[in-house]
Design a protein around this motif. Structure first.
Motif, PDB file in Angstrom:
ATOM      1  N   ARG A  12       4.847  11.522   4.267  1.00  0.00           N
ATOM      2  CA  ARG A  12       4.022  11.386   5.469  1.00  0.00           C
ATOM      3  C   ARG A  12       2.991  10.274   5.332  1.00  0.00           C
ATOM      4  N   GLN A  13       2.387  10.186   4.095  1.00  0.00           N
ATOM      5  CA  GLN A  13       1.393   9.135   3.891  1.00  0.00           C
ATOM      6  C   GLN A  13       2.015   7.763   4.035  1.00  0.00           C
ATOM      7  N   GLY A  14       3.211   7.623   3.451  1.00  0.00           N
ATOM      8  CA  GLY A  14       3.897   6.338   3.582  1.00  0.00           C
ATOM      9  C   GLY A  14       4.142   6.010   5.036  1.00  0.00           C
ATOM     10  N   LEU A  63       0.885   4.079  -2.901  1.00  0.00           N
ATOM     11  CA  LEU A  63       0.611   5.463  -2.543  1.00  0.00           C
ATOM     12  C   LEU A  63       1.765   6.369  -2.949  1.00  0.00           C
ATOM     13  N   ASP A  69       4.299  11.644  -1.210  1.00  0.00           N
ATOM     14  CA  ASP A  69       4.216  12.299   0.086  1.00  0.00           C
ATOM     15  C   ASP A  69       4.703  11.318   1.141  1.00  0.00           C
ATOM     16  N   ARG A  82       1.216   9.578  -5.219  1.00  0.00           N
ATOM     17  CA  ARG A  82       1.478  10.909  -4.650  1.00  0.00           C
ATOM     18  C   ARG A  82       2.730  10.807  -3.802  1.00  0.00           C
ATOM     19  N   ALA A 105       2.441   7.073   7.629  1.00  0.00           N
ATOM     20  CA  ALA A 105       1.193   6.765   8.317  1.00  0.00           C
ATOM     21  C   ALA A 105       0.766   5.335   8.010  1.00  0.00           C
ATOM     22  N   VAL A 106       0.894   4.943   6.740  1.00  0.00           N
ATOM     23  CA  VAL A 106       0.545   3.566   6.382  1.00  0.00           C
ATOM     24  C   VAL A 106       1.442   2.592   7.137  1.00  0.00           C
ATOM     25  N   THR A 114       0.833  -1.203   0.000  1.00  0.00           N
ATOM     26  CA  THR A 114       0.000   0.000   0.000  1.00  0.00           C
ATOM     27  C   THR A 114       0.869   1.255   0.000  1.00  0.00           C
ATOM     28  N   ALA A 115       1.876   1.281   0.864  1.00  0.00           N
ATOM     29  CA  ALA A 115       2.738   2.460   0.953  1.00  0.00           C
ATOM     30  C   ALA A 115       3.458   2.691  -0.371  1.00  0.00           C
TER      31      ALA A 115
END
Lengths: 484, 487
Positions: free
Chosen positions: B37-39, B29, B35, B33, B41-42, B25-26
């Protein structure tokens, strides 16, 4: 109640660290007074036990029986003037000082009262950190060296003791690290194994005692400590080496103790003589006190290694008495330093004229320290030396020479050079606050000196456990069952 | 072969699966995008999910057993070691949250690689045979090779990646060779069958050589002397959050594997291998502690300290392999090590600001006055690493030494404690610099909230494991709280 001996100083430390302004000092003082109040009634208190690490058979077990309660009580009494003095430090230092001191007190009580060997070790190590912190933060210019020396000596000893502790249970097959479980199992060990294990314990206890030639840290420790004397007194509080031999190493490993006895007795006599002679030659008050207390510890060691009930009892009593007398002297040295900024004898003289109360109190404490009858140190010193003579007349004689004869010389010298002679500059006499500081110690010195019997009896009960060297192991319950 | 109960197959591997799903998922993502931070958070979510499955494996005795034949073993130690890996990864992700390594927008592979490495580690500690062990090891190693070379363009960074990759590949080859020889001697890959074959008769030279090669291969991963030379260099060259991650996760995984091999595949009937392990342990204790004494930088010191701790862990593995101590000793130590070592690297990371010279002892002077909270935490970590009670590290060392006495390695146990005296000196040098140096060094130490959390959690773990050592012990030992609660 026994648990309060740990909890109260910890609460005080928390108050000292976090309470606002003067409340910090008030909280610290209240905890010191309450701890002493609890300690005064310890002789009737029972043991407490809380499970800690049952999978390995380690519990938090505290028992104020015998010598444990006596030493905890004396330490609690000594903490009162220590906290009072530390509370008068500059506000920037006060918190740190009080927090470290009360943490030290809590851990020290833990060492005295713990009857679980691992728990004792935990507290033993924990006493190190507050004292290192005080010395390292507020000490003199050579503090880095003093801290490192102290740490290396102490840790080497501790880790060797840890090796013995960890080997003791697998070797003896004891059910746990509790003293009651260890005692029969450890005594049944092969003498050779006992000798090895005893060597590990002796490494730790001899450093803290301290025994010549492992004493070098002690002199630096005192010389570099901050001038108020507080840290020195707190430092003398945890001279737990003698107690460790008495309460753990000797009862658990009597054959090991017997194997080492001649060697340790010789070192004890050397310590008493060397400390006493060196004390006569010092040019400043604090160094003199450092060597004087070294000499006393030699007498303590002599009593302990005599392995006689008389010597052991005397040694423990002297340990308690020494907390009070040496404690008072270090605090008085701090008061003198506060007046002149100096420890050197050359800067003093004729103080008896301008500061008569200070001179009188100092003389009183010196008399107590050098073992004048009627004051605290005499019964202990007498019994410890008697035990030493019984074990080895020659070494007992050497130690007596060091402690008694040299004590007369440096005691009189010190008094003369500080207080007699032509009056120099005028110095302030003891103030009311200072009288309040030394009063508990003077009361304690008189208490132990005039009525030593109750405390000696309590210590005797412990010494009986330590010296039943050849006692047969108690009959196992299973055998009684079979006999039916 | 043990037949798995219904539903166990996925339950046992769920911790690793959750990590793989999070990694995928990371990664997706990140390509959509960029980013970081999203990675991150995942990654945190995936780690929490994985931890939930791992905790279930730990506390539910019904989940214990062997899955996929005997290849994937679920029991107290494997679940406990998985949790240690997940805790270490979680703290490392927090630590990297605001670090330059994670901020590089065009390289969103950072968190997927971290998650893959953790999944490889989880596979290693659950391995019931050499196939799963090698699969896990390669997943872990390849990810960490890439992470350790993350600082491209910096000489130390590239050197670290290259050194680790070359030596690591060499060690993997030796390990595989050892597995092949062992298979040749016993005809089996799974540890239980190898153990049974070795116990049946006197092990031949082929089996011993195979065992020795396996020991060398794993010895490289755990940094046993004399296979430790990579450790201080790689630890210094890699970005500090990565160093923190690899210093705990790789160690937990490799020791988990070594524990299982020593306990199941080499029964006490192979004394030659025990002797070899004992020699490596003795060497590691001496080299690690003396090496650390000579370092002036915090990161190199911690690198050698990691070698030294491998010695204590090796002691516990040795005893557990001989059946003298419970494997829980090793598992307990590894979680304690995760907290205190990751914490120490986290503070070092903040003090250094990724300046390669910033970790010299001068940088630590007066930290107690400037950042008391940070200095208190670092003091806790260093004292714990040194083995002061009542912190986690004390019980780690005490359990290991006691295990050695029980197994009859008394001289080795005493050596371990004497080496610990040396350790006290090099750890406290940094404590003294923080508190006792009167000239505070100018320069701010900025701590992000995420890094604060990482340090706070590590400190809480270090203290809690020291004050309540029994909780974790009882959980791993297998009684399990579920069993204890149900009458």
């Amino acid at each position: 109640m026994t648990l309060a001996m740990l909890v109260l100083p910890l609460l005080g430390a928390a108050a000292a660290a976090f309470a606002p302004g003067r409340l910090a000092v008030a909280g610290a003082l209240a905890s010191a007074l309450a701890t002493f109040g609890v300690a005064a009634f310890l002789s009737g208190a029972g043991a407490v036990s809380v499970a800690w690490l049952p999978a390995l058979g380690i519990d938090v077990t505290l028992d104020p029986f015998g010598v444990r309660g006596v030493l905890a009580t004396t330490a609690a009494l000594t903490m009162i003037p220590v906290v009072l003095t530390a509370g008068r430090q500059a506000p920037a230092q006060r918190r740190t000082y009080l927090t470290a001191l009360l943490l030290m007190h809590a851990t020290l009580n833990g060492v005295f009262l713990a009857t679980d060997l691992v728990l004792m070790y935990v507290f033993w190590e924990a006493t190190l950190l507050p004292s290192l912190f005080l010395l390292g933060t507020f000490g003199g210019p050579g503090r880095r060296g003093a801290v490192t020396k102290y740490l290396v000596y102490a840790i080497t000893g501790s880790f060797l003791m840890l090796a013995s502790i960890l080997a003791l249970v697998p070797a003896s097959g004891a059910a746990s690290y509790a003293f009651a479980d260890l005692l029969p199992a450890a005594r049944a060990l092969d003498p050779v194994v006992q000798t090895w294990l005893f060597a590990g314990f002796a490494a730790a206890f001899a450093v803290k005692l301290p025994l010549f030639p492992l004493h070098a840290w002690l002199i630096d420790f005192h010389r570099q400590n901050p001038p108020s004397g507080v840290a020195d007194v707190a430092g003398t509080l945890y001279k737990v080496g003698g107690f460790g031999f008495f309460a753990w190493a000797i009862p658990l490993l009597p054959d090991g103790a017997a194997a080492f006895q001649p060697f340790l007795l010789a070192l004890a006599a050397a310590t008493a003589l060397w400390g006493g002679l060196a004390a006569t030659r010092q040019e400043d008050l604090k160094s003199m006190l450092a060597y004087m207390s070294l000499s006393h510890m030699g007498v303590v060691a002599l009593g302990v290694f005599s392995l006689t009930p008389v010597g052991l009892t005397g040694a423990m009593f002297l340990l308690a008495a020494q907390m009070l007398s040496t404690g008072a002297l270090f605090l008085l040295a701090g008061m003198l330093h506060a007046r002149t900024g100096q420890y050197g004898f050359a800067h003093y003289g004729g103080l008896a004229k301008s500061a008569p109360a200070l001179a009188a109190v100092t003389l009183f404490a010196l008399f107590a320290a050098i073992g004048v009858p009627g004051l605290s140190n005499f019964p202990g010193e007498f019994l410890a030396l008697a035990g030493g003579f019984a074990a080895s007349p020659w070494l007992g004689g050497v130690a007596a020479l060091g402690s008694v004869v040299a004590a007369g010389v440096y005691g009189v010298n010190t008094y003369q050079r500080l207080f007699q002679g032509p009056p120099g500059e005028r110095r302030a006499d003891l103030g009311p606050a200072e009288i309040l500081v030394v009063a508990p110690l003077i009361a304690g010195i008189l208490w132990l000196g005039l009525a030593p019997a109750p405390q000696l009896e309590r210590i005797d009960a412990s010494a009986a456990v330590a010296t039943t060297l050849a006692a047969p192991p108690p009959t196992p319950l299973a055998l009684q069952g079979d006999a039916r | 072969m043990i037949a798995p109960p219904d539903g166990l197959v996925l339950g046992g591997v769920a911790p690793a699966l959750a990590l793989l799903v999070a990694a995928a998922t990371a990664l997706i993502l990140g390509t959509v995008r960029a980013d970081a931070r999203q990675g991150g958070a995942v990654a945190l979510l995936g780690l929490v999910a994985s931890a939930v499955f791992a905790v279930r494996n730990l506390v539910d005795p019904g989940a214990h057993g062997a899955t996929f034949g005997v290849q994937w073993v679920v029991d107290g130690p494997s679940a406990g070691l998985s949790i240690a890996i997940l805790v270490g990864t979680f703290l490392a992700v927090l630590l990297s949250w605001d670090a330059p390594v994670a901020r590089v927008g065009d390289r969103p592979e950072f968190y997927p690689l971290v998650l893959l490495a953790a999944a490889g580690g989880v596979a290693m500690v659950h391995a019931g045979d050499f196939v799963v062990l090698l699969l896990g090891l390669e997943i872990l190693s390849l990810s960490v090779y890439a992470l350790s070379a993350w600082r491209t363009g910096v000489r130390e960074g590239e050197e670290a990646g290259m050194k680790y990759f070359l030596l690591g590949a060499f060690a993997s080859a030796i390990l595989i060779y050892g597995v092949a020889l062992t298979y040749g001697a016993t005809g089996a890959f799974d540890f239980g069958a190898i153990g049974a074959a070795l116990a049946a008769g006197a092990p031949g030279p082929l089996a011993l050589l195979g065992g020795a090669f396996v020991l060398v291969g794993l010895g490289f991963k755990v940094a046993f002397a004399p296979f430790h030379q990579w450790a201080p260099d790689v630890y210094t060259g890699a970005p500090t959050p990565v160093t923190a991650f690899m210093s705990v996760v790789v160690k937990v995984a490799a020791f988990g594997a070594l524990l299982r091999v020593a306990r199941d595949a080499w029964p006490a009937t192979v004394p030659s291998l025990d002797l070899m392990l004992a020699v490596l342990v003795a060497l590691t204790l001496v080299v690690g502690n003396l090496g650390a004494l000579l370092q002036s930088g915090a990161k190199r010191m911690l690198g050698y300290s990691a070698v030294a701790h491998a010695g204590y862990l090796g002691l516990a593995v040795l005893a557990a392999g001989q059946g003298a101590a419970s494997p829980t000793t090793v598992v307990w130590y590894l979680l304690a090590y995760t907290f205190m070592n990751l914490g120490a690297f986290a503070v070092t990371h903040l003090v250094m600001h990724d300046d390669p010279q910033g970790d010299r002892i001068e940088a630590w002077q007066g930290l107690g006055a400037r950042k008391p909270g940070l200095a208190v935490a670092m003091t806790l970590f260093l004292f714990s690493l040194a083995g002061f009670p009542p912190l986690a590290g004390f019980f780690g060392k005490a359990l290991a030494v006691r295990a050695a006495f029980e197994a009859g390695w008394s001289a080795l146990a005493v050596l371990a404690l004497l080496a610990a005296v040396v350790a006290v000196v090099y750890y406290t040098r940094f404590v003294f610099a923080m508190w006792f140096a009167r000239a505070p060094r100018a320069g701010e130490v900025a701590a992000s909230d995420a890094a604060r959390w990482a340090i706070g959690l590590a400190a809480a773990g270090t203290v809690a494991m020291g004050l309540f050592p029994d909780v974790w012990y009882a959980l791993v030992e297998g009684a399990g709280v579920v069993a204890a609660l149900t009458p």
